[in-house]
Write an enzyme that holds these catalytic residues in place. Structure first.
Site, short mmCIF file in Angstrom:
data_model
loop_
_atom_site.label_atom_id
_atom_site.label_comp_id
_atom_site.label_asym_id
_atom_site.label_seq_id
_atom_site.Cartn_x
_atom_site.Cartn_y
_atom_site.Cartn_z
N VAL A 42 1.73 -13.42 0.54
CA VAL A 42 0.99 -12.29 -0.03
C VAL A 42 1.97 -11.23 -0.54
O VAL A 42 1.82 -10.70 -1.64
CB VAL A 42 0.04 -11.68 1.04
CG1 VAL A 42 -0.55 -10.36 0.56
CG2 VAL A 42 -1.06 -12.66 1.39
N HIS B 130 3.48 -12.13 -3.84
CA HIS B 130 2.54 -11.86 -4.94
C HIS B 130 2.44 -10.36 -5.20
O HIS B 130 2.37 -9.92 -6.34
CB HIS B 130 1.14 -12.39 -4.59
CG HIS B 130 1.03 -13.90 -4.61
ND1 HIS B 130 1.28 -14.64 -5.74
CD2 HIS B 130 0.69 -14.79 -3.66
CE1 HIS B 130 1.11 -15.93 -5.47
NE2 HIS B 130 0.76 -16.04 -4.21
N GLU B 131 2.46 -9.56 -4.11
CA GLU B 131 2.31 -8.11 -4.25
C GLU B 131 3.51 -7.50 -4.98
O GLU B 131 3.36 -6.69 -5.88
CB GLU B 131 2.14 -7.48 -2.86
CG GLU B 131 1.79 -6.00 -2.92
CD GLU B 131 1.35 -5.44 -1.57
OE1 GLU B 131 1.68 -6.06 -0.53
OE2 GLU B 131 0.69 -4.40 -1.55
N ARG B 132 4.71 -7.93 -4.56
CA ARG B 132 5.91 -7.38 -5.22
C ARG B 132 5.93 -7.79 -6.68
O ARG B 132 6.30 -7.02 -7.55
CB ARG B 132 7.17 -7.87 -4.53
CG ARG B 132 7.48 -7.12 -3.25
CD ARG B 132 8.89 -7.42 -2.77
NE ARG B 132 9.06 -8.80 -2.40
CZ ARG B 132 8.93 -9.27 -1.17
NH1 ARG B 132 8.63 -8.46 -0.19
NH2 ARG B 132 9.11 -10.55 -0.91
#
Ligand SMILES: Cc1cc2nc3c(=O)[nH]c(=O)nc-3n(C[C@H](O)[C@H](O)[C@H](O)COP(=O)(O)OP(=O)(O)OC[C@H]3O[C@@H](n4cnc5c(N)ncnc54)[C@H](O)[C@@H]3O)c2cc1C
Length: 395
Positions: free
Chosen positions: A238, A241-243
């Protein structure tokens, strides 16, 4: 048959107005909390051609696009007034990809379409009062009871908590193993009995920020997102994906805004001053470098490379640019910049950028340890069962 630019343009033009390059962008939803514009676009995009999540399967609101087609669509969309999708970002950018990679068929059917068409919003329930940078220290417990789990604990800094239907939630399922290993990821129904969402007001005016109290919340085992004890590995996915979405090309921090900030400053006469002009050109240079670097790393990743420092490096670059840009806009307004105006929301959002999605210091640690191979920080709790750790409030 390959998708052409003209086809994409014609299809999108039927749904969205052309983008006004000088229109102020909202910043990660800051100060607006507008859900409807995004919902209308997502619902129309899912119904008419899967334009918002093109690489997702058609039956889930995408169009099975190839990476090349997805890039073409993203490029065309930059010319249109795509509403701010911040409220939907956890579902679209984090939960969706995770479900596509490892969700059960029933979970995919239950959640993906509702994420794609904007009918259900998700939030990320990771952080706790004693678990931020040291996230693996989290204390929320999940105890099995037949086909269900009973969750008990407190989350904090939950963005979008006020309007979310689902929460992607980390909880401890086994306290007798070292802290990273006993964690599992669940989908929590935010309307379930025992879920209490309390607002936290941010200095930029955001209203959706919350703390969430979980009191004997029952979660069906069918809503467990990770393997038992596999929550930490899923959380790392996660974060990647967030970065990527915070630091990617096009400025995830300010989607589609491009260099509109510079045109606005010039039009307002703020660049007549040579010192400010110099600051603006330095920021523009950094922005171009960040954009080119993100594109190079994305291309490398597609050719099978690991993307280098694309994640943490990209996030650090975008955050630094954002803060420099909003500082400049505030200074250009003189004393009024401290009181009101468009620069106000952006400027007051700036500090949070260095914290959300992992602090600047933690991004530097990741670059040092995982990319440059520097010696790791001392970790005194490595290998010690969570139940035996000394924690705040415990002796
Ligand atoms: C606007 C905003 C939105 C957020 N949204 C969400 C959300 O939706 N869901 C969610 O789960 N969380 C969310 N967070 C929480 C965010 O992920 C945490 O605030 C962040 O990870 C830092 O944790 P902390 O606040 O507990 O600070 P701490 O971890 O206590 O850190 C305090 C300071 O110590 C430094 N530090 C800590 N450890 C180290 C280390 N090992 N090396 C060097 N320096 C270190 C930090 O960099 C920081 O400066 C949000 C935060 C903000 C500000």
């Amino acid at each position: 048959m390959t998708l052409t630019e003209d086809e994409v343009r014609a299809a999108v033009a039927a749904l969205l107005e052309p983008r006004d390059p000088d229109a102020p962008a909202t910043v990660l939803g800051a100060g607006s909390d507008d859900l409807e514009a995004g919902r209308r676009w997502l619902s129309a995009a899912a119904a008419s051609g899967g334009w918002a999540v093109p690489t997702w399967p058609r039956r889930f609101g995408g169009r099975d696009a190839t990476p090349d087609e997805a890039r073409l669509i993203a490029r065309v969309l930059r010319d249109f007034a795509v509403p701010d999708l911040y409220p939907y970002a956890v579902g679209l950018s984090l939960v969706g990809p995770i479900l596509l990679e490892s969700g059960t068929p029933a979970q995919q059917e239950r959640w993906l379409r509702a994420i794609a068409d904007g009918s259900e919003i998700w939030c990320q329930m990771f952080s706790e009062p004693d678990a931020g940078s040291d996230l693996a220290n989290l204390a929320t417990r999940a105890v099995r009871d037949g086909d269900e789990w009973i969750l008990e604990g407190q989350k904090v800094w939950t963005s979008r908590g006020l309007y979310s239907r689902w929460g992607m939630c980390l909880a401890r399922t086994d306290p007798d193993v070292p802290k990273h290993r006993g964690i599992t990821m669940f989908a929590v129904d935010m309307t379930a009995p025992g879920v209490e969402v309390r607002p936290l007001h941010q200095m930029n005016g955001d209203e959706h920020f919350t703390e969430v109290f979980l009191s004997e919340v029952r979660v069906p085992d069918a809503d467990r997102l990770s393997d038992l004890g596999g929550g930490w590995a899923m959380a790392m996915e996660v974060f990647a994906h967030e970065r990527a979405s915070l630091g990617g090309s096009g400025g995830g921090l300010d989607p589609g805004a491009g260099e509109g900030w510079l045109h606005r400053l010039a039009r307002e006469g703020a660049l007549a001053d040579p010192v400010r002009r110099d600051r603006a050109m330095r920021i523009l240079g950094q922005q171009r470098i960040a954009d080119w670097t993100a594109r190079r790393l994305a291309a490398e990743a597609e050719r099978g490379g690991d993307g280098g420092s694309g994640g943490p490096g990209g996030k650090l670059r975008q955050v630094a640019i954002f803060k420099a840009r909003t500082d400049l806009a505030k200074d250009a307004q003189g004393p009024a910049g401290m009181l009101t105006g468009e620069g106000h929301v952006e400027f007051l959002t700036g500090p949070s950028m260095s914290i959300r999605g992992g602090t600047d210091e933690i991004q530097h640690n990741i670059i040092g340890e995982r990319i440059l191979g520097l010696p790791p920080e001392p970790r005194v709790d490595k290998g010690v069962p969570y139940a035996e750790l000394r924690r705040q409030g415990l002796t």
